[in-house]
Design a protein around this motif. Structure first.
Motif: not given
Length: 334
Positions: A230-259
């Motif tokens: 169960t711990i390993n399953a949670h760890a995998l979800i967390i790692k993938l969630s981190v990847a998605v979060c930082f990918g999303f923020l990396g995509a939107w941050t340039p627009y936020a800065v320009v705006a």
């Protein structure tokens, strides 16, 4: 007549035709990738719906908001880019902008909720273990309500929607704060509650998770408990969630800065090309979630392979039956 001519002029592209064609081509690729990836992810989630973990509800919701953005924005942005002007008039411009804000904020708020849930599960397991699917559904509904409030604001005259500075799309009027107090208050609230605060929550959540995991690593290595899977399953979800979060923020941050540059500095100093490139990065956010989860989450990948194998067998079986019927008809004829 003057307002009509000003609006019409705002809908003419202010970047070169070659750049518009390039943007249209890139948007077309993003559209196909997003439809394919998010469609497959939702199909896989539907087939494994009985075994979904509460945290995975947020991944499904993220795919739904990504599909919403894809279906509401790309079909309008692509032909407008190729035509070197916005093609769909003022009313559709307002709806386009509202959809962009709604689905964009829903995705960011959803990722904020996901990071908070992961933090509670790892750092406060006594409370995290009580987090159920019904709690996840309520939180998903709250995410949509939160995004809807800010998306509806400009439609209710709190802030404004207008053509983007480059002319072939629509979003929040980032120039309005220079001459209107209500628009300034809207953009300040938008920046604080829909960008700065979510980013702070995401970073703090994953920082607490990292510190907790580091602190308990030795204990886990010394004592292998029955809950290790169960711990390993949670760890995998967390790692993938981190990847998605930082990918999303990396995509939107340039627009936020320009705006923010346009809203709080001299808007005339911001080149339209900067807005166009920032918007391009922002729209790429729709393809990260399915790429990360379908490529790197084993049970999603296994379910996808199983579905693909089933479809292949059905197709080959259908072809085989078709050939048999043709042979039977030919034999009967003779």
């Amino acid at each position: 007549m003057e307002n009509t001519s000003e609006t019409s002029a705002a809908f003419v592209s202010s970047i070169s035709k070659e750049h518009d064609i390039l943007m249209g081509a890139v948007y077309s690729v993003f559209c196909v990738l997003s439809l394919t990836g998010n469609g497959i992810l939702l199909l896989v989630a539907y087939h494994k719906r009985s075994t979904l973990k509460p945290a995975e509800y947020f991944i499904i919701n993220l795919s739904i908001s990504d599909l919403g953005m894809t279906l509401s924005l790309f079909p309008l942005a692509i032909p407008s880019s190729f035509s070197h002007r916005w093609l769909f008039g003022e009313v559709v411009c307002q709806l386009y902008a509202a959809c962009g804000v709604l689905f964009g904020l829903c995705s960011l708020t959803n990722l904020t909720a996901l990071s908070s849930v992961c933090c509670i599960k790892v750092c406060f397991p006594n409370y995290g273990n009580k987090f159920s699917s019904s709690h996840a559904c309520l939180l998903v509904a709250a995410v949509w309500c939160y995004a809807f409030v800010f998306a509806a604001g400009p439609l209710a005259q709190w802030g404004h929607y207008s053509p983007e500075p480059y002319g072939t799309a629509c979003c929040i009027d980032w120039h309005a704060p220079n001459h209107e107090l209500s628009a300034l208050s809207y953009i300040l609230c938008l920046f604080i509650f829909c960008y700065a605060l979510p980013c702070a929550v995401i970073f703090l959540s994953y920082t607490f998770i990292l510190l907790t995991v580091r602190g308990s690593r030795q204990a886990v290595q010394q004592h292998v408990s029955p809950q290790s899977k169960t711990i390993n399953a949670h760890a995998l979800i967390i790692k993938l969630s981190v990847a998605v979060c930082f990918g999303f923020l990396g995509a939107w941050t340039p627009y936020a800065v320009v705006a923010m540059w346009a809203a709080f500095a001299d808007a005339l100093l911001v080149p339209p090309t900067a807005f166009a490139l920032a918007a391009l990065f922002a729209k790429s956010s729709t393809i990260y979630n399915p790429m990360v989860y379908l490529l790197f989450k084993p049970n999603f990948r296994q379910c996808l392979c199983r579905d693909a194998s089933t479809i292949r067998h059905r197709i080959s079986g259908g072809v085989h039956l078709g050939r048999m019927s043709v042979v039977h008809m030919q034999t009967t004829a003779f």
